[in-house]
Design a protein around this motif. Structure first.
Motif: not given
Length: 259
Positions: A189, A191-194
């Motif tokens: 997790r 980054g911006n998205k998992s």
């Protein structure tokens, strides 16, 4: 050939005829005969023995090793009420999602299962391994494998601590066969998205039977690596397909409980 045999025994015959000219009553005959025997014995003893050469077949001793490694990196759609960390805690569910055929598996304890794997074709050999698969969860960076970042919240480790071969006793010596499988799976997790990330590594090492040892090494390596790559790709499909499909079911079950 007859000349060789006659020449070989010639010294003994010569001493024997010399003995006949002696006086038999004074015991010299016995002495002469013993000397002749000693001479013959010395000749036999001094004849050089043929050298023995030990020939070792390195092709049948040096093991052939084939390995492959593959990674998973796909989007992971989590919900607050059904985080992937919670899903990983249910190891029996994880196992059943990856190996749904219950007729070929048996649970040994809380973390281990015994699996009768489908035949693995290695070159012209069919190998029937029975493996003990172990699943362990680790969290908070505790004793993580080197490829897992320490800030990952939870990681699932997969390995095979024990295994055996079936049906190959007359072809491959089980003591000369090694199977290594190691894998990791974890939610990332950062980054911006998992994302769902993982690594799977499989290695097989065995001593080639004499017939296979005659196959050129570059041909064996090409075939062996191809087989191993196909195996890990099939296991990756189980993770990317069956496991994520079951995780979606897990999310729906959690949502229904909250309604």
């Amino acid at each position: 050939m007859s000349e060789v045999v006659a020449g070989f025994f010639a010294p003994c015959q010569q001493n024997y005829f010399v003995c006949r000219g002696e006086n038999f009553s004074n015991g010299k005959w016995q002495v002469k005969l013993k000397k002749a025997e000693l001479q013959c014995h010395a000749i036999f003893k001094s004849k050089p023995k043929p050298k023995k050469y030990l020939v070792s077949n390195e092709l049948t001793v040096k093991p052939a090793t084939y390995s492959a490694r593959i990674s998973t990196d796909i989007p992971l759609y989590e919900t607050p009420q059904a985080l992937f960390d919670e899903y990983l805690d249910d190891k029996p569910r994880i196992f059943n999602a990856m190996f749904p055929d219950k007729h070929r598996s048996q649970r040994l304890n809380q973390n281990e299962w015994r699996i009768q794997m489908l035949p693995l074709q290695l070159l012209v050999l069919n190998v029937w391994p029975v493996v003990d698969l172990r699943l362990r969860c680790k969290s908070r960076g505790g004793d993580y494998p080197p490829e897992v970042p320490p800030d990952i919240t939870k990681v699932l480790e997969l390995d095979i601590p024990r295994w055996e071969l079936q049906g190959l006793d007359n072809v491959v010596d089980p003591s000369h066969f090694t199977l290594i499988v190691k894998g990791t799976l974890y939610p990332d997790r950062r980054g911006n998205k998992s994302r769902l990330r993982g690594h799977l590594e499989m290695s097989i090492s065995f001593v080639l039977p004499p017939a296979l040892a005659l196959i050129p090494e570059n041909v064996r390596d090409s075939l062996g690596k191809g087989v191993m790559t196909k195996l890990v790709e099939n296991m990756k499909q189980k993770v990317d397909g069956s496991l994520l499909e079951d995780y979606s079911k897990f999310k729906r079950e959690r949502s229904n409980k909250l309604v």
